[in-house]
Design a protein around this motif. Sequence first.
Motif, PDB file in Angstrom:
ATOM      1  N   UNK A  44      51.132  56.996  22.812  1.00 17.47           N
ATOM      2  CA  UNK A  44      50.356  56.748  24.040  1.00 17.47           C
ATOM      3  C   UNK A  44      51.116  57.097  25.311  1.00 17.47           C
ATOM      4  N   UNK A  45      52.419  56.856  25.313  1.00 20.00           N
ATOM      5  CA  UNK A  45      53.173  57.195  26.517  1.00 20.00           C
ATOM      6  C   UNK A  45      53.505  58.690  26.577  1.00 20.00           C
ATOM      7  N   UNK A  46      54.149  59.239  25.550  1.00 25.87           N
ATOM      8  CA  UNK A  46      54.546  60.644  25.678  1.00 25.87           C
ATOM      9  C   UNK A  46      53.382  61.618  25.836  1.00 25.87           C
ATOM     10  N   UNK A  47      52.222  61.289  25.299  1.00 29.35           N
ATOM     11  CA  UNK A  47      51.113  62.240  25.353  1.00 29.35           C
ATOM     12  C   UNK A  47      50.688  62.553  26.794  1.00 29.35           C
ATOM     13  N   UNK A  48      50.198  61.551  27.552  1.00 32.07           N
ATOM     14  CA  UNK A  48      49.779  61.892  28.921  1.00 32.07           C
ATOM     15  C   UNK A  48      50.923  62.374  29.798  1.00 32.07           C
ATOM     16  N   UNK A  49      52.134  61.882  29.513  1.00 31.33           N
ATOM     17  CA  UNK A  49      53.264  62.303  30.342  1.00 31.33           C
ATOM     18  C   UNK A  49      53.561  63.786  30.123  1.00 31.33           C
ATOM     19  N   UNK A  79      49.296  59.882  36.489  1.00 29.96           N
ATOM     20  CA  UNK A  79      49.298  60.472  35.156  1.00 29.96           C
ATOM     21  C   UNK A  79      50.181  59.706  34.182  1.00 29.96           C
ATOM     22  N   UNK A  80      51.078  58.872  34.725  1.00 28.83           N
ATOM     23  CA  UNK A  80      52.053  58.146  33.926  1.00 28.83           C
ATOM     24  C   UNK A  80      51.586  56.767  33.498  1.00 28.83           C
ATOM     25  N   UNK A  81      50.876  56.112  34.358  1.00 31.71           N
ATOM     26  CA  UNK A  81      50.733  54.670  34.206  1.00 31.71           C
ATOM     27  C   UNK A  81      49.324  54.218  33.851  1.00 31.71           C
ATOM     28  N   UNK A  82      48.436  55.155  33.598  1.00 29.82           N
ATOM     29  CA  UNK A  82      47.051  54.754  33.366  1.00 29.82           C
ATOM     30  C   UNK A  82      46.567  55.129  31.966  1.00 29.82           C
ATOM     31  N   UNK A  83      46.614  56.440  31.664  1.00 32.66           N
ATOM     32  CA  UNK A  83      46.076  56.898  30.390  1.00 32.66           C
ATOM     33  C   UNK A  83      46.810  56.252  29.222  1.00 32.66           C
ATOM     34  N   UNK A  89      42.771  50.123  34.790  1.00 30.48           N
ATOM     35  CA  UNK A  89      42.914  49.635  36.164  1.00 30.48           C
ATOM     36  C   UNK A  89      41.985  48.431  36.275  1.00 30.48           C
ATOM     37  N   UNK A  90      42.558  47.241  36.264  1.00 30.41           N
ATOM     38  CA  UNK A  90      41.734  46.040  36.221  1.00 30.41           C
ATOM     39  C   UNK A  90      41.126  45.719  37.574  1.00 30.41           C
ATOM     40  N   UNK A 124      49.422  43.144  36.366  1.00 27.31           N
ATOM     41  CA  UNK A 124      48.052  42.638  36.197  1.00 27.31           C
ATOM     42  C   UNK A 124      47.020  43.669  36.633  1.00 27.31           C
ATOM     43  N   UNK A 125      47.466  44.613  37.460  1.00 24.94           N
ATOM     44  CA  UNK A 125      46.529  45.618  37.958  1.00 24.94           C
ATOM     45  C   UNK A 125      46.411  46.743  36.937  1.00 24.94           C
ATOM     46  N   UNK A 126      47.555  47.327  36.577  1.00 19.21           N
ATOM     47  CA  UNK A 126      47.588  48.372  35.564  1.00 19.21           C
ATOM     48  C   UNK A 126      47.940  47.687  34.249  1.00 19.21           C
ATOM     49  N   UNK A 127      46.917  47.120  33.629  1.00 20.81           N
ATOM     50  CA  UNK A 127      47.165  46.239  32.490  1.00 20.81           C
ATOM     51  C   UNK A 127      47.132  47.006  31.173  1.00 20.81           C
ATOM     52  N   UNK A 128      48.086  46.671  30.311  1.00 18.61           N
ATOM     53  CA  UNK A 128      48.082  47.268  28.986  1.00 18.61           C
ATOM     54  C   UNK A 128      49.269  46.771  28.180  1.00 18.61           C
ATOM     55  N   UNK A 129      49.225  46.942  26.838  1.00 12.81           N
ATOM     56  CA  UNK A 129      50.321  46.482  25.999  1.00 12.81           C
ATOM     57  C   UNK A 129      51.613  47.252  26.290  1.00 12.81           C
ATOM     58  N   UNK A 130      52.709  46.530  26.267  1.00 15.91           N
ATOM     59  CA  UNK A 130      54.018  47.155  26.444  1.00 15.91           C
ATOM     60  C   UNK A 130      54.407  47.887  25.164  1.00 15.91           C
ATOM     61  N   UNK A 131      54.026  47.286  24.043  1.00 14.04           N
ATOM     62  CA  UNK A 131      54.280  47.888  22.728  1.00 14.04           C
ATOM     63  C   UNK A 131      53.074  47.599  21.859  1.00 14.04           C
ATOM     64  N   UNK A 132      52.824  48.502  20.919  1.00 19.23           N
ATOM     65  CA  UNK A 132      51.770  48.223  19.952  1.00 19.23           C
ATOM     66  C   UNK A 132      52.294  48.636  18.586  1.00 19.23           C
ATOM     67  N   UNK A 133      52.775  47.635  17.857  1.00 15.31           N
ATOM     68  CA  UNK A 133      53.357  47.934  16.552  1.00 15.31           C
ATOM     69  C   UNK A 133      52.276  48.047  15.497  1.00 15.31           C
ATOM     70  N   UNK A 134      52.313  49.178  14.809  1.00 16.80           N
ATOM     71  CA  UNK A 134      51.306  49.475  13.801  1.00 16.80           C
ATOM     72  C   UNK A 134      52.007  49.812  12.496  1.00 16.80           C
ATOM     73  N   UNK A 135      51.382  49.407  11.422  1.00 13.67           N
ATOM     74  CA  UNK A 135      51.875  49.826  10.105  1.00 13.67           C
ATOM     75  C   UNK A 135      50.775  50.629   9.447  1.00 13.67           C
ATOM     76  N   UNK A 136      51.139  51.716   8.760  1.00 11.64           N
ATOM     77  CA  UNK A 136      50.128  52.400   7.969  1.00 11.64           C
ATOM     78  C   UNK A 136      50.755  52.965   6.707  1.00 11.64           C
ATOM     79  N   UNK A 137      49.863  53.387   5.786  1.00  9.15           N
ATOM     80  CA  UNK A 137      50.354  53.829   4.489  1.00  9.15           C
ATOM     81  C   UNK A 137      50.884  55.250   4.506  1.00  9.15           C
TER      82      UNK A 137
END
Lengths: 411, 463, 75
Positions: free
Chosen positions: A143-148, A247-251, A293-294, A394-407
């Motif tokens: 999520x971070x490297x893509x839009x950046x 471009x950094x802090x929203x998408x 953008x809340x 609180x304005x630019x709200x989103x998870x700092x990390x999103x840990x996912x597991x997959x097979x």
Amino acid sequence: MTLSLLHQILDYSNRSNPYPLYEELRKTPVYREDGGPYVVSTYYEIRSLFHDPRISSDTRNRTGSAADPLGGDSHEEAALPPSFLKLDPPEHDRLRRMTNRPFGPPHSPHRVDGMRPELREIITGLIDGISDPSRFDLVEEVSYPFPVTVICRLLGVPREDEARFHVWADTLAASLDPDPDADSADRGKVANEARMQLGMYLAGLIEERRKNPGDDMLSQLATAKGEDGPMTTMELLSTAALLLIAGHETTVNLITNGMLTLLRHPDVLKRLRREPGLAVPLVEELLRYEPPVQLVPQRTTLAEIEIRGVTIPKGSPVWLVLAAGNRDPQRFKDPDRFDPDRPDVQHLGLGSGIHSCFGAPLARLETQFALSELARRLEKPRLIEDPPPYRQNAVLRGPRQLHIACDGIRP
Amino acid sequence: MGGDGTLDRLKRKGRIVVVGASLAGLRAAETLRDKGFAGSLTLVGDEPYEPYDRPPLSKGVLLGKASADRTALPRLRNVDAKWRLGVAATGLDMGARRVRLADGDEVPYDRLLIATGVRARPWPHEGEGALDGVIVLRTRDDSAALSRMLAAGPRRVLVIGAGFTGSEIASACRERGHHVTVAERAAAPLVGALGGVVGAVAAELQREHGVDLRTGVMVTALDGDAAGRVRSAQLSDGSSVRADVVIVSLGATRNTEWLYGSGLGAGPRGIACDAGCRAFDIRGIVTDDIYAAGDVARCPHPLFGYQFLTLEHWGNAVAQAEIAAHNMLSESVDRVPHMEVPSFWSSQFGINIKSVGVPSMGTEILITQGSLESRRFVGVYGYQGRVIGAVGFDSARWLPFYQEQIEAAAPFPPEFSTVDRRTDGQRPVDADFPDPSVPTHGPTVTLSGYAPDDRRMTFVPAH
Amino acid sequence: MVRIAVDLNRCQGYAQCAFLAPETFAMHGEEALLYNPEVDEAHREKLLQAAAACPVQAILVDAVDVPAKAVSGGR
Ligand SMILES: Cc1cc2nc3c(=O)[nH]c(=O)nc-3n(C[C@H](O)[C@H](O)[C@H](O)COP(=O)(O)OP(=O)(O)OC[C@H]3O[C@@H](n4cnc5c(N)ncnc54)[C@H](O)[C@@H]3O)c2cc1C
Ligand code: HEM
Ligand code: SF4
């Protein structure tokens, strides 16, 4: 002591689910706490104010004690002049028009559409590169490297310098956060410093692009010869900084919120895997349901405005709580339900009126590509932590990390 | 009719006939089905085509972005109708509830919607109008013919009349590189709709784009050559203009002749109806089974002192079609009035012109945002101390605000400051309409509420 | 062929459509929209993206593809 409603909304412990607080807020469509801003949270009122010419985006129009209610603003002019996000017409219109020239129609109609193959290639590469499918942080790896990467290529900013401006961008984004407890003077100073450094970095880059123009936006902005003439160097710096930060802090948050929402709605995730076209309405619903953008905290009344029986005096700060308006049951049936098939999703997630999001088409495409590819390629993805840890903001709200597991990762 | 089952029967197996198969006719048909009408539905249209969209005919089509025979309107739902296309309605028997068709057929109805619109007013001199190269623009056939004429590379084009359509045609012709003369009787283009202050801006736009604009003149005659091709036009100022293509753009005539003698209140000014689109008969009594919508209808508008307005606006045709369809299938207490604020757009010379309300009712204008010189501005029209209309040049995103001002009968001149208020926006000036139609002072009606379901009409009696 | 019409009263020139489906939509000047009312099947997907992205939902797209049977004269 119980916290006031506004404090609760800004309070970090409520970050993962502010929606019940917004519901409370909507009971008073134009809400105000002692000397604070006028907080508007219902759909029709927000939409109406977005188109109201008695409202300015230029915080220099604030009067009296409201002039600098939460800090930050007054410091930044020292570093760079305000960007068009914080300007009114005619300057706003002129700068936005000039910035649009190398970006979109009428002068560059194929730019964003033409980025589709590149977007696909970048997202494919990032998903291919996921280090450990059995446990990874989506924010860090996708999520971070893509839009950046995308905004860097678009602007012509070397991706290698990312580590440097990442810090500045984060600092500046944090300065948007009207955290009432933070020391505003202090934060203003830090933000100002970051803006200065970012400005100096960009100035060097622009100097170079003037000498050796490429087909990136910075080169084109630096050498523009449209009917409005070229931007001044200071205008160019503010604009470039605005685009880079936006471009950094929203998408990043839209993609992360999207994956989180999908993992909480496995039926939709399954559908998306089968019908990638679902990504299109899904992203619109996401912009309603979990908008990155809340709230928009930088409007000021130029005249007395009466709305829903409340008279907002001239010179007052106004907050438009987009995320609350997006869940207004007066406008959306069953608003707390995530429903990608919802007809007529005219959300407020990208703003409206003359300041409506400049990067919207890009943000849409990026998120559509990211979510449909993630849905297609991740095998049995699961959330490791729900709710995930959130960013402070609180304005630019989103998870700092999103840990996912997959097979595993499908080809 | 209340609750005696008549309505239910109508919905299940009634017969509804729509005459005029264009925008209003199609949208009404779709709305009827949407509202659960399951009976028989017949659409009668004299053009041999399925409903198509007209606005592109003077814009995208002439610019080569669309083609004249490919502007069919999208179908928003299945209408399951019997289409009688290419055949005109020629008469109405109100007593027997039958519509007569040109092919001798008669179609019976329980409810009738008339949406026969308008046609372009032809050049008054028939022989001159028949010259090769002389054309009007209303239908897709007209547009196809005009496109062909322009493709042949005429040396000079003359547009007679600088209303919206004439100005759009002139704009497209300039963009294609043709030499264009525009002859307009008024002092500037668009004066009838927007007044002289804004008309002056339109005039500058035309001249800047190379149009040879002649104002304050009338075309008195068209001359042809031996082969019957138009060659030139004579103007009332004694001059003459060469032209191989002449577009006559002198407004429209309502398609009501087929109703003369039927007893319905239809005339050259349209079909008079109530605010719920029910047509009046000639005695001034409202019918309950005949409705009118679109360009042909003349309805009183609650927000504008109940004046009877005829609006040749796309949005008006859609809104009235929906209202008429709804009311046809409703008990009297459930009927709704047509109270949408009129809105209109035009694009010409690269500028998006939009209006809300009824600018031509205004007597004064104030530029509240932007400036006339920059071609980017909002002008607000005032009438008897209230805001009655607004126009924007490249300012569409602000107009919703002014629409709310009109709905609330906000005071004029607006005193508040706005973003981008310039010095020329300090005091209102005469809007400069050639012949202001001044309605009498009546009660004021305002709309309140934002959400569609809590919008209310509030009635403030005159004192 | 997919038929479309844009309700230009609603349209506020946000250009989302022209960004995302430039073969069908184009801005003429800064705010005026031009479009092709009959879109080739090949562009349907992008057309739907554009329609979904329109912030004021002004783009009307064919919901059915049964064209009207032109019954002329006879019944
Ligand atoms: C070139 C052009 C550009 C325009 N641009 C704009 C614009 O930019 N913005 C805007 O708001 N509006 C614009 N309009 C106006 C808009 O198109 C009309 O308001 C709209 O078409 C009205 O729809 P309607 O169904 O009421 O009437 P119409 O579209 O006129 O349809 C009436 C139909 O009924 C048929 N008919 C007539 N008599 C009979 C009969 N006796 N029996 C059977 N059928 C009959 C007619 O042939 C026609 O097909 C434009 C119009 C034109 C011509
Ligand atoms: C999902 C991602 C995004 C969201 C939710 C978002 C949201 C918003 C919102 C709500 C506004 C309105 C602010 C206001 O009214 O004051 C805005 C403005 C803006 N956005 Fe975005 N944005 C996103 C992505 C982007 C991207 C990728 C860019 C850059 C390429 C960008 C550039 C801008 C700019 C320049 C403005 C200012 C526009 C103006 O003032 O005219 N945004 N954005
Ligand atoms: S996206 Fe919608 S509002 Fe924007 S130009 Fe297209 S139709 Fe108009």
